[in-house]
Design an enzyme around this catalytic site. Structure first.
Site, PDB file in Angstrom:
ATOM      1  N   ASN A  13     -40.494  10.247 -16.634  1.00  0.00           N
ATOM      2  CA  ASN A  13     -41.937  10.200 -16.345  1.00  0.00           C
ATOM      3  C   ASN A  13     -42.378  11.399 -15.519  1.00  0.00           C
ATOM      4  O   ASN A  13     -43.473  11.918 -15.714  1.00  0.00           O
ATOM      5  CB  ASN A  13     -42.306   8.871 -15.671  1.00  0.00           C
ATOM      6  CG  ASN A  13     -42.240   7.742 -16.672  1.00  0.00           C
ATOM      7  OD1 ASN A  13     -43.103   7.617 -17.527  1.00  0.00           O
ATOM      8  ND2 ASN A  13     -41.186   6.928 -16.600  1.00  0.00           N
ATOM      9  N   ILE A  86     -38.710   0.452  -1.449  1.00  0.00           N
ATOM     10  CA  ILE A  86     -39.998  -0.194  -1.169  1.00  0.00           C
ATOM     11  C   ILE A  86     -40.707   0.552  -0.044  1.00  0.00           C
ATOM     12  O   ILE A  86     -40.096   0.914   0.964  1.00  0.00           O
ATOM     13  CB  ILE A  86     -39.762  -1.690  -0.843  1.00  0.00           C
ATOM     14  CG1 ILE A  86     -39.256  -2.367  -2.127  1.00  0.00           C
ATOM     15  CG2 ILE A  86     -41.049  -2.361  -0.340  1.00  0.00           C
ATOM     16  CD1 ILE A  86     -38.775  -3.765  -1.959  1.00  0.00           C
ATOM     17  N   ASN A 101     -48.213   3.265  -9.198  1.00  0.00           N
ATOM     18  CA  ASN A 101     -46.855   2.925  -9.630  1.00  0.00           C
ATOM     19  C   ASN A 101     -46.864   2.586 -11.105  1.00  0.00           C
ATOM     20  O   ASN A 101     -47.843   2.061 -11.634  1.00  0.00           O
ATOM     21  CB  ASN A 101     -46.340   1.728  -8.825  1.00  0.00           C
ATOM     22  CG  ASN A 101     -44.921   1.334  -9.206  1.00  0.00           C
ATOM     23  OD1 ASN A 101     -44.045   2.198  -9.356  1.00  0.00           O
ATOM     24  ND2 ASN A 101     -44.670   0.044  -9.381  1.00  0.00           N
ATOM     25  N   HIS A 103     -44.964   0.372 -13.940  1.00  0.00           N
ATOM     26  CA  HIS A 103     -44.048  -0.763 -14.075  1.00  0.00           C
ATOM     27  C   HIS A 103     -43.921  -1.152 -15.555  1.00  0.00           C
ATOM     28  O   HIS A 103     -44.937  -1.290 -16.236  1.00  0.00           O
ATOM     29  CB  HIS A 103     -44.547  -1.959 -13.250  1.00  0.00           C
ATOM     30  CG  HIS A 103     -43.552  -3.070 -13.230  1.00  0.00           C
ATOM     31  ND1 HIS A 103     -42.435  -3.064 -12.416  1.00  0.00           N
ATOM     32  CD2 HIS A 103     -43.470  -4.201 -13.979  1.00  0.00           C
ATOM     33  CE1 HIS A 103     -41.721  -4.149 -12.656  1.00  0.00           C
ATOM     34  NE2 HIS A 103     -42.327  -4.861 -13.588  1.00  0.00           N
ATOM     35  N   ASP A 144     -45.371  -4.518  -6.545  1.00  0.00           N
ATOM     36  CA  ASP A 144     -46.015  -4.640  -7.878  1.00  0.00           C
ATOM     37  C   ASP A 144     -47.298  -5.472  -7.848  1.00  0.00           C
ATOM     38  O   ASP A 144     -47.664  -6.095  -8.846  1.00  0.00           O
ATOM     39  CB  ASP A 144     -45.035  -5.242  -8.912  1.00  0.00           C
ATOM     40  CG  ASP A 144     -43.835  -4.354  -9.163  1.00  0.00           C
ATOM     41  OD1 ASP A 144     -43.987  -3.126  -9.067  1.00  0.00           O
ATOM     42  OD2 ASP A 144     -42.753  -4.875  -9.448  1.00  0.00           O
ATOM     43  N   HIS A 170     -40.707   2.816 -22.878  1.00  0.00           N
ATOM     44  CA  HIS A 170     -40.593   4.182 -22.352  1.00  0.00           C
ATOM     45  C   HIS A 170     -41.612   5.105 -23.008  1.00  0.00           C
ATOM     46  O   HIS A 170     -42.105   6.041 -22.384  1.00  0.00           O
ATOM     47  CB  HIS A 170     -39.181   4.743 -22.581  1.00  0.00           C
ATOM     48  CG  HIS A 170     -38.265   4.494 -21.429  1.00  0.00           C
ATOM     49  ND1 HIS A 170     -36.912   4.335 -21.571  1.00  0.00           N
ATOM     50  CD2 HIS A 170     -38.516   4.357 -20.107  1.00  0.00           C
ATOM     51  CE1 HIS A 170     -36.374   4.113 -20.385  1.00  0.00           C
ATOM     52  NE2 HIS A 170     -37.333   4.124 -19.480  1.00  0.00           N
ATOM     53  N   GLU A 173     -45.408   3.824 -21.788  1.00  0.00           N
ATOM     54  CA  GLU A 173     -45.733   4.009 -20.366  1.00  0.00           C
ATOM     55  C   GLU A 173     -46.186   5.439 -20.082  1.00  0.00           C
ATOM     56  O   GLU A 173     -47.005   5.685 -19.201  1.00  0.00           O
ATOM     57  CB  GLU A 173     -44.564   3.592 -19.462  1.00  0.00           C
ATOM     58  CG  GLU A 173     -43.329   4.454 -19.553  1.00  0.00           C
ATOM     59  CD  GLU A 173     -42.154   3.888 -18.785  1.00  0.00           C
ATOM     60  OE1 GLU A 173     -42.213   2.744 -18.314  1.00  0.00           O
ATOM     61  OE2 GLU A 173     -41.146   4.603 -18.654  1.00  0.00           O
TER      62      GLU A 173
HETATM   63  C1  GRF Z   1     -39.561   3.517 -16.101  1.00  0.00           C
HETATM   64  O1  GRF Z   1     -39.201   2.613 -17.084  1.00  0.00           O
HETATM   65  C2  GRF Z   1     -40.675   2.925 -15.266  1.00  0.00           C
HETATM   66  O2  GRF Z   1     -41.451   2.016 -15.949  1.00  0.00           O
HETATM   67  C3  GRF Z   1     -39.936   2.246 -14.163  1.00  0.00           C
HETATM   68  O3  GRF Z   1     -38.780   2.989 -13.963  1.00  0.00           O
HETATM   69  C4  GRF Z   1     -38.450   3.738 -15.126  1.00  0.00           C
HETATM   70  C5  GRF Z   1     -38.298   5.161 -14.708  1.00  0.00           C
HETATM   71  O4  GRF Z   1     -37.829   6.004 -15.708  1.00  0.00           O
HETATM   72  N1  GRF Z   1     -40.780   2.074 -13.014  1.00  0.00           N
HETATM   73  P1  GRF Z   1     -37.713   7.563 -15.438  1.00  0.00           P
HETATM   74  O5  GRF Z   1     -36.835   7.777 -14.227  1.00  0.00           O
HETATM   75  O6  GRF Z   1     -39.094   8.106 -15.225  1.00  0.00           O
HETATM   76  O7  GRF Z   1     -37.094   8.137 -16.674  1.00  0.00           O
END
Ligand code: GRF
Length: 188
Positions: A13, A86, A101, A103, A144, A170, A173
């Site tokens: 991400n 956290i 965040n 999730h 969350d 993945h 998101e």
């Molecule tokens: C993602 O699936 C996100 O939804 C969650 O942690 C994962 C992080 O993946 N919060 P990356 O490290 O960004 O590849």
């Protein structure tokens, strides 16, 4: 808008934000700092893109130091992108409406302490849900629990496994992550 991206894992991400900035899908947005609470591949991504990074000790996180680093780097917003530690209540309050965040479920379902990674998707499968998805929300002290900014759904197919669902999420998101940054920018 100048971002700090907090990471703990692969950093796909983080990479998605880097790419969106490079490809001009996000304008007038930069990443000023990456903060990692453990050794992880996300750090390699920051190094490769010449982004300043900071390693913190997840066993004793010093939020005062983090706060002053963020101020020093002129950070305006924080993205928790797979960050597993956290955040402290006073830190969340100081950065109210400035932290988002990501999730991998349709919050408020399958969120909260201990709900991360594959565990989220396994719980969705175990409960025979017909749909799941991803959520971007503002961060408050409750894990969350902040106001939801964007959600995207996907079907849970008949032969879905936790791992195939994770792969699906993945992808989605990342779409809402970029859209959320545009919303934050418009509000900034
Ligand atoms: C993602 O699936 C996100 O939804 C969650 O942690 C994962 C992080 O993946 N919060 P990356 O490290 O960004 O590849």
């Amino acid at each position: 808008m100048r971002l700090a991206v907090f990471v703990s894992g692969n950093g796909s991400n983080l990479q998605c934000i880097i790419d969106a900035i490079d490809n001009k899908l996000l304008n007038d947005i930069s990443i000023g700092l990456v903060i990692a609470d453990r050794e992880c591949f996300a750090i390699e991504r920051a190094k490769k893109s010449n982004i300043k990074y900071l390693m913190i000790n997840r066993k004793s996180i010093d939020f005062t130091t983090i706060d002053s680093e963020l101020i020093k780097e002129k950070i305006s917003h924080i993205v928790l992108a797979g960050f597993l530690s956290i955040l402290d209540k006073s830190f969340c309050e100081a950065w109210k409406n400035k932290i988002i965040n990501l999730h991998p479920s349709l919050l408020p379902k399958y969120g909260g302490k201990g709900m991360y990674g594959i565990k989220v998707h396994q719980a969705v499968i175990d409960h025979k849900e017909k749909e799941s998805g991803a959520t971007i929300h503002y961060v408050i002290a409750g894990v969350d629990e902040g106001e939801i900014l964007l959600q995207e759904k996907c079907n849970v197919d008949e032969n879905e496994t936790a791992s195939s669902l994770q792969n699906k999420i993945h992808v989605i998101e990342k779409e809402i992550l970029i859209e959320s940054l545009k919303i934050l920018y418009a509000k900034a």
